[in-house]
Design a protein around this motif. Structure first.
Motif, PDB file in Angstrom:
ATOM      1  N   ARG A  14       0.828  -1.209   0.000  1.00 47.57           N
ATOM      2  CA  ARG A  14       0.000   0.000   0.000  1.00 47.57           C
ATOM      3  C   ARG A  14       0.861   1.257   0.000  1.00 47.57           C
ATOM      4  O   ARG A  14       0.516   2.250  -0.649  1.00 47.57           O
ATOM      5  CB  ARG A  14      -0.949  -0.011   1.184  1.00 47.57           C
ATOM      6  CG  ARG A  14      -2.078  -1.000   0.994  1.00 47.57           C
ATOM      7  CD  ARG A  14      -2.985  -1.062   2.185  1.00 47.57           C
ATOM      8  NE  ARG A  14      -4.143  -1.905   1.898  1.00 47.57           N
ATOM      9  CZ  ARG A  14      -4.954  -2.368   2.811  1.00 47.57           C
ATOM     10  NH1 ARG A  14      -4.760  -2.078   4.096  1.00 47.57           N
ATOM     11  NH2 ARG A  14      -5.976  -3.122   2.467  1.00 47.57           N
ATOM     12  N   LEU A  15       1.976   1.226   0.716  1.00 46.06           N
ATOM     13  CA  LEU A  15       2.898   2.363   0.714  1.00 46.06           C
ATOM     14  C   LEU A  15       3.448   2.597  -0.696  1.00 46.06           C
ATOM     15  O   LEU A  15       3.524   3.735  -1.164  1.00 46.06           O
ATOM     16  CB  LEU A  15       4.030   2.128   1.714  1.00 46.06           C
ATOM     17  CG  LEU A  15       5.048   3.253   1.858  1.00 46.06           C
ATOM     18  CD1 LEU A  15       4.374   4.529   2.349  1.00 46.06           C
ATOM     19  CD2 LEU A  15       6.152   2.828   2.818  1.00 46.06           C
ATOM     20  N   LYS A  16       3.782   1.523  -1.381  1.00 42.90           N
ATOM     21  CA  LYS A  16       4.277   1.650  -2.763  1.00 42.90           C
ATOM     22  C   LYS A  16       3.182   2.184  -3.689  1.00 42.90           C
ATOM     23  O   LYS A  16       3.452   2.999  -4.572  1.00 42.90           O
ATOM     24  CB  LYS A  16       4.798   0.304  -3.265  1.00 42.90           C
ATOM     25  CG  LYS A  16       6.100  -0.104  -2.585  1.00 42.90           C
ATOM     26  CD  LYS A  16       6.575  -1.466  -3.060  1.00 42.90           C
ATOM     27  CE  LYS A  16       7.851  -1.849  -2.333  1.00 42.90           C
ATOM     28  NZ  LYS A  16       8.351  -3.158  -2.756  1.00 42.90           N
ATOM     29  N   ASP A  21       0.775   6.607  -6.832  1.00 47.82           N
ATOM     30  CA  ASP A  21      -0.328   7.566  -6.959  1.00 47.82           C
ATOM     31  C   ASP A  21       0.196   8.994  -6.931  1.00 47.82           C
ATOM     32  O   ASP A  21      -0.254   9.845  -7.701  1.00 47.82           O
ATOM     33  CB  ASP A  21      -1.362   7.363  -5.851  1.00 47.82           C
ATOM     34  CG  ASP A  21      -2.198   6.108  -6.044  1.00 47.82           C
ATOM     35  OD1 ASP A  21      -2.157   5.511  -7.139  1.00 47.82           O
ATOM     36  OD2 ASP A  21      -2.903   5.733  -5.085  1.00 47.82           O
ATOM     37  N   ARG A  22       1.136   9.261  -6.058  1.00 48.02           N
ATOM     38  CA  ARG A  22       1.734  10.603  -5.987  1.00 48.02           C
ATOM     39  C   ARG A  22       2.406  10.967  -7.314  1.00 48.02           C
ATOM     40  O   ARG A  22       2.265  12.077  -7.812  1.00 48.02           O
ATOM     41  CB  ARG A  22       2.719  10.683  -4.824  1.00 48.02           C
ATOM     42  CG  ARG A  22       3.351  12.046  -4.656  1.00 48.02           C
ATOM     43  CD  ARG A  22       4.220  12.105  -3.389  1.00 48.02           C
ATOM     44  NE  ARG A  22       4.967  13.329  -3.331  1.00 48.02           N
ATOM     45  CZ  ARG A  22       4.475  14.503  -2.939  1.00 48.02           C
ATOM     46  NH1 ARG A  22       3.209  14.596  -2.568  1.00 48.02           N
ATOM     47  NH2 ARG A  22       5.234  15.579  -2.921  1.00 48.02           N
ATOM     48  N   GLN A  23       3.128  10.011  -7.889  1.00 51.35           N
ATOM     49  CA  GLN A  23       3.770  10.248  -9.186  1.00 51.35           C
ATOM     50  C   GLN A  23       2.728  10.494 -10.275  1.00 51.35           C
ATOM     51  O   GLN A  23       2.910  11.373 -11.133  1.00 51.35           O
ATOM     52  CB  GLN A  23       4.662   9.069  -9.564  1.00 51.35           C
ATOM     53  CG  GLN A  23       5.875   8.909  -8.684  1.00 51.35           C
ATOM     54  CD  GLN A  23       6.636   7.616  -8.970  1.00 51.35           C
ATOM     55  OE1 GLN A  23       6.247   6.814  -9.824  1.00 51.35           O
ATOM     56  NE2 GLN A  23       7.720   7.404  -8.237  1.00 51.35           N
ATOM     57  N   LEU A  24       1.642   9.732 -10.243  1.00 45.72           N
ATOM     58  CA  LEU A  24       0.573   9.922 -11.233  1.00 45.72           C
ATOM     59  C   LEU A  24      -0.039  11.314 -11.116  1.00 45.72           C
ATOM     60  O   LEU A  24      -0.275  11.987 -12.130  1.00 45.72           O
ATOM     61  CB  LEU A  24      -0.511   8.853 -11.064  1.00 45.72           C
ATOM     62  CG  LEU A  24      -0.134   7.441 -11.500  1.00 45.72           C
ATOM     63  CD1 LEU A  24      -1.199   6.440 -11.043  1.00 45.72           C
ATOM     64  CD2 LEU A  24       0.049   7.370 -13.009  1.00 45.72           C
ATOM     65  N   VAL A  25      -0.295  11.749  -9.892  1.00 44.58           N
ATOM     66  CA  VAL A  25      -0.879  13.083  -9.690  1.00 44.58           C
ATOM     67  C   VAL A  25       0.096  14.159 -10.161  1.00 44.58           C
ATOM     68  O   VAL A  25      -0.302  15.137 -10.810  1.00 44.58           O
ATOM     69  CB  VAL A  25      -1.297  13.292  -8.218  1.00 44.58           C
ATOM     70  CG1 VAL A  25      -1.689  14.736  -7.960  1.00 44.58           C
ATOM     71  CG2 VAL A  25      -2.440  12.359  -7.853  1.00 44.58           C
ATOM     72  N   MET A  27       2.295  13.863 -12.527  1.00 42.92           N
ATOM     73  CA  MET A  27       2.280  13.840 -13.987  1.00 42.92           C
ATOM     74  C   MET A  27       0.997  14.470 -14.540  1.00 42.92           C
ATOM     75  O   MET A  27       1.033  15.171 -15.550  1.00 42.92           O
ATOM     76  CB  MET A  27       2.439  12.401 -14.497  1.00 42.92           C
ATOM     77  CG  MET A  27       3.784  11.765 -14.135  1.00 42.92           C
ATOM     78  SD  MET A  27       5.230  12.720 -14.664  1.00 42.92           S
ATOM     79  CE  MET A  27       5.044  12.697 -16.413  1.00 42.92           C
ATOM     80  N   LEU A  28      -0.128  14.244 -13.879  1.00 47.81           N
ATOM     81  CA  LEU A  28      -1.377  14.884 -14.309  1.00 47.81           C
ATOM     82  C   LEU A  28      -1.291  16.396 -14.159  1.00 47.81           C
ATOM     83  O   LEU A  28      -1.791  17.142 -15.014  1.00 47.81           O
ATOM     84  CB  LEU A  28      -2.567  14.336 -13.524  1.00 47.81           C
ATOM     85  CG  LEU A  28      -3.007  12.924 -13.899  1.00 47.81           C
ATOM     86  CD1 LEU A  28      -4.037  12.408 -12.901  1.00 47.81           C
ATOM     87  CD2 LEU A  28      -3.559  12.885 -15.314  1.00 47.81           C
ATOM     88  N   ALA A  29      -0.642  16.858 -13.104  1.00 44.84           N
ATOM     89  CA  ALA A  29      -0.461  18.307 -12.919  1.00 44.84           C
ATOM     90  C   ALA A  29       0.419  18.871 -14.033  1.00 44.84           C
ATOM     91  O   ALA A  29       0.143  19.961 -14.561  1.00 44.84           O
ATOM     92  CB  ALA A  29       0.130  18.598 -11.546  1.00 44.84           C
ATOM     93  N   ALA A  30       1.448  18.131 -14.418  1.00 38.73           N
ATOM     94  CA  ALA A  30       2.308  18.579 -15.526  1.00 38.73           C
ATOM     95  C   ALA A  30       1.516  18.585 -16.831  1.00 38.73           C
ATOM     96  O   ALA A  30       1.642  19.513 -17.647  1.00 38.73           O
ATOM     97  CB  ALA A  30       3.529  17.665 -15.635  1.00 38.73           C
ATOM     98  N   ARG A  31       0.669  17.588 -17.031  1.00 40.35           N
ATOM     99  CA  ARG A  31      -0.155  17.535 -18.242  1.00 40.35           C
ATOM    100  C   ARG A  31      -1.148  18.695 -18.252  1.00 40.35           C
ATOM    101  O   ARG A  31      -1.426  19.272 -19.305  1.00 40.35           O
ATOM    102  CB  ARG A  31      -0.891  16.189 -18.319  1.00 40.35           C
ATOM    103  CG  ARG A  31      -1.474  15.915 -19.706  1.00 40.35           C
ATOM    104  CD  ARG A  31      -2.131  14.548 -19.742  1.00 40.35           C
ATOM    105  NE  ARG A  31      -2.276  14.008 -21.072  1.00 40.35           N
ATOM    106  CZ  ARG A  31      -3.126  14.431 -21.997  1.00 40.35           C
ATOM    107  NH1 ARG A  31      -3.914  15.451 -21.748  1.00 40.35           N
ATOM    108  NH2 ARG A  31      -3.185  13.845 -23.174  1.00 40.35           N
ATOM    109  N   LYS A  32      -1.676  19.046 -17.095  1.00 37.67           N
ATOM    110  CA  LYS A  32      -2.622  20.161 -16.983  1.00 37.67           C
ATOM    111  C   LYS A  32      -1.996  21.447 -17.518  1.00 37.67           C
ATOM    112  O   LYS A  32      -2.633  22.194 -18.264  1.00 37.67           O
ATOM    113  CB  LYS A  32      -3.051  20.341 -15.535  1.00 37.67           C
ATOM    114  CG  LYS A  32      -3.924  21.552 -15.284  1.00 37.67           C
ATOM    115  CD  LYS A  32      -4.169  21.695 -13.775  1.00 37.67           C
ATOM    116  CE  LYS A  32      -4.793  23.013 -13.427  1.00 37.67           C
ATOM    117  NZ  LYS A  32      -3.852  24.129 -13.443  1.00 37.67           N
ATOM    118  N   VAL A  33      -0.757  21.703 -17.146  1.00 39.58           N
ATOM    119  CA  VAL A  33      -0.067  22.911 -17.621  1.00 39.58           C
ATOM    120  C   VAL A  33       0.010  22.896 -19.150  1.00 39.58           C
ATOM    121  O   VAL A  33      -0.257  23.909 -19.814  1.00 39.58           O
ATOM    122  CB  VAL A  33       1.340  23.018 -16.997  1.00 39.58           C
ATOM    123  CG1 VAL A  33       2.157  24.127 -17.649  1.00 39.58           C
ATOM    124  CG2 VAL A  33       1.226  23.242 -15.491  1.00 39.58           C
TER     125      VAL A  33
END
Length: 118
Positions: A14-16, A21-25, A27-33
């Motif tokens: 679950r920690l992994k 999930d943090r990495q995915l978020v 990347m989504l923030a980078a895609r948003k820009v």
């Protein structure tokens, strides 16, 4: 019965998952820009949807899914949904920045201002 699952190894998995999930978020923030930059370049709602580009993106996603061992159907479904959300985001951004309401059908302008006919 020992099913191979313990609180310790489940917590580690679950920690992994949380880290991924943090990495995915991120990347989504980078895609948003990038999506917002594209919206500013497109400028008008009629340019938001590009069917040829959407198909090229999906083909790339399917290729990447094969490469990384992700079921293609799963990846495509996620990207189709994500694309729909990004399109809405671009349209919302255009409306906020321009102050214009995108064309929504054959309603008279008086209807959009809240004026009732007759």
């Amino acid at each position: 019965m020992d099913d191979g699952v313990s609180e310790t190894n489940l917590a580690a998995v679950r920690l992994k998952i949380d880290r991924v999930d943090r990495q995915l978020v991120r990347m989504l923030a980078a895609r948003k820009v990038l999506v917002e930059t594209a919206a500013r370049i497109k400028r008008f709602p009629r340019y938001v949807v590009d069917a040829d580009r959407n198909e090229a993106v999906l083909e790339n996603v399917r290729r990447c899914a094969r490469e990384f061992g992700l079921p293609e159907a799963f990846a495509e479904r996620v990207w189709r949904y994500q694309t729909e959300l990004w399109i809405r985001h671009q349209l919302d951004l255009m409306v906020r920045e321009s102050g214009e309401i995108p064309y929504a059908g054959n309603r008279p302008a008086s209807h959009e201002r809240g004026v009732r006919p007759g």
